[in-house]
Motif scaffolding. Structure first.
Motif, mmCIF file in Angstrom:
data_model
loop_
_atom_site.group_PDB
_atom_site.id
_atom_site.type_symbol
_atom_site.label_atom_id
_atom_site.label_comp_id
_atom_site.label_asym_id
_atom_site.label_seq_id
_atom_site.Cartn_x
_atom_site.Cartn_y
_atom_site.Cartn_z
ATOM 1 N N TRP A 38 0.855 -1.182 0.000
ATOM 2 C CA TRP A 38 0.000 0.000 0.000
ATOM 3 C C TRP A 38 0.899 1.243 0.000
ATOM 4 O O TRP A 38 1.612 1.493 0.965
ATOM 5 N N LEU A 39 0.854 2.003 -1.094
ATOM 6 C CA LEU A 39 1.699 3.178 -1.246
ATOM 7 C C LEU A 39 0.918 4.444 -0.888
ATOM 8 O O LEU A 39 -0.220 4.631 -1.330
ATOM 9 N N ASN A 40 1.563 5.297 -0.100
ATOM 10 C CA ASN A 40 0.942 6.549 0.320
ATOM 11 C C ASN A 40 1.257 7.645 -0.697
ATOM 12 O O ASN A 40 2.391 8.105 -0.795
ATOM 13 N N LEU A 41 0.237 8.062 -1.446
ATOM 14 C CA LEU A 41 0.422 9.119 -2.448
ATOM 15 C C LEU A 41 -0.479 10.311 -2.154
ATOM 16 O O LEU A 41 -1.048 10.922 -3.059
ATOM 17 N N GLY A 42 -0.601 10.656 -0.884
ATOM 18 C CA GLY A 42 -1.509 11.719 -0.484
ATOM 19 C C GLY A 42 -0.873 13.094 -0.399
ATOM 20 O O GLY A 42 0.277 13.308 -0.777
ATOM 21 N N VAL A 43 -1.654 14.028 0.142
ATOM 22 C CA VAL A 43 -1.283 15.435 0.136
ATOM 23 C C VAL A 43 -0.023 15.702 0.951
ATOM 24 O O VAL A 43 0.837 16.496 0.537
ATOM 25 N N ALA A 79 -4.135 16.948 -11.083
ATOM 26 C CA ALA A 79 -4.302 16.078 -12.248
ATOM 27 C C ALA A 79 -3.111 15.143 -12.403
ATOM 28 O O ALA A 79 -3.274 13.943 -12.680
ATOM 29 N N ALA A 80 -1.915 15.679 -12.221
ATOM 30 C CA ALA A 80 -0.711 14.851 -12.356
ATOM 31 C C ALA A 80 -0.660 13.778 -11.274
ATOM 32 O O ALA A 80 -0.310 12.620 -11.545
ATOM 33 N N LEU A 81 -1.018 14.143 -10.039
ATOM 34 C CA LEU A 81 -0.967 13.177 -8.949
ATOM 35 C C LEU A 81 -2.001 12.071 -9.150
ATOM 36 O O LEU A 81 -1.716 10.887 -8.949
ATOM 37 N N TYR A 82 -3.204 12.439 -9.554
ATOM 38 C CA TYR A 82 -4.234 11.423 -9.776
ATOM 39 C C TYR A 82 -3.894 10.537 -10.970
ATOM 40 O O TYR A 82 -4.196 9.341 -10.970
ATOM 41 N N ALA A 83 -3.250 11.110 -11.987
ATOM 42 C CA ALA A 83 -2.788 10.283 -13.102
ATOM 43 C C ALA A 83 -1.742 9.280 -12.619
ATOM 44 O O ALA A 83 -1.704 8.129 -13.075
ATOM 45 N N SER A 84 -0.910 9.700 -11.671
ATOM 46 C CA SER A 84 0.081 8.796 -11.091
ATOM 47 C C SER A 84 -0.592 7.704 -10.264
ATOM 48 O O SER A 84 -0.198 6.537 -10.301
ATOM 49 N N ILE A 85 -1.616 8.067 -9.507
ATOM 50 C CA ILE A 85 -2.376 7.077 -8.745
ATOM 51 C C ILE A 85 -2.969 6.037 -9.688
ATOM 52 O O ILE A 85 -2.905 4.828 -9.426
#
Length: 216
Positions: A38-43, A79-85
């Motif tokens: 589980w990778l943390n890609l949050g704020v 947008a970039a972060l969600y594309a990465s998710i």
């Protein structure tokens, strides 16, 4: 759910709530107790370790339209972060990400529905993390002045800061979730277990993100 090549898609969990509502503690519980990667890609990760200091708070920009010049970059960063998710999920990696989504900029930006569309076709659980204002204030008081200085200071004998009130009012609009949890009555571990139980049952149809994407 699987990709066109037959590999399983990674599960995505998006936690949404105001600062100090307890999102980060739930992330830690999920990473510690859930099976798999589980990778943390949050704020917090994105702002503290990815965004250049001169562009902070970046996607952590608080409600109120106080920094209009930064807002176009904020939309792009989201947008970039969600594309990465999405890319991580398609690689079979699970993602847990915590945000404080709101649309109280100098003008509406529609970031949340845009992000929902970027995750179309992927398994996304959207969780509203709620916490009463008095509990949020108590948590900030416990932190002490050093950490408070990075956001907004509160005091037991002072009026509630406007940004704190704004977060409480704006972060849960439109308030469409697959699951809502209250960290004032449940521990972070118990909240994580509730999320795990819902995942075991299967995502609702349509999901919250599907509904949000279709409404705008």
């Amino acid at each position: 759910m699987a990709t066109s090549e037959g590999s399983p898609l990674g599960q995505i969990i998006i936690l949404n709530g105001a600062p100090r509502s307890g999102k980060s503690s739930i992330v830690e519980a999920i990473q510690a107790d859930f099976e798999g990667v589980w990778l943390n890609l949050g704020v917090d990760t994105y702002v503290r370790h990815v965004t250049p200091p001169r562009y902070r708070p970046g996607i952590g920009l608080r409600p109120g339209g106080e920094w209009p010049d930064l807002e176009p970059l904020v939309a792009c960063l989201y947008a970039a972060l969600y594309a990465s998710i999405a890319a991580h999920s398609r690689m079979g990696l699970n993602v847990i990400a915590e945000f404080g989504h709101h649309d109280s900029y100098s003008q509406p930006l529609g970031i949340l529905p845009d992000c929902a569309r970027l995750l179309a076709g992927l398994p996304v659980l959207f969780v509203g993390v709620r916490c009463p204002l008095d509990v949020v204030l108590q948590r900030r008081l416990v932190e002490g002045p050093e950490r408070q200085g990075t956001y907004v200071a509160v005091g037991a004998d002072k009026p509630i800061p406007a940004p704190v009130i704004a977060w409480q009012e704006e972060v849960h609009r439109p308030g469409i979730y697959d699951l809502e949890i209250d960290t004032s009555v449940k521990s972070s571990k118990a909240c994580a277990e509730e999320i795990q139980q819902l995942l075991a049952k299967g995502l609702p149809h349509p999901t919250a993100f599907e509904r949000i994407a279709s409404m705008y």
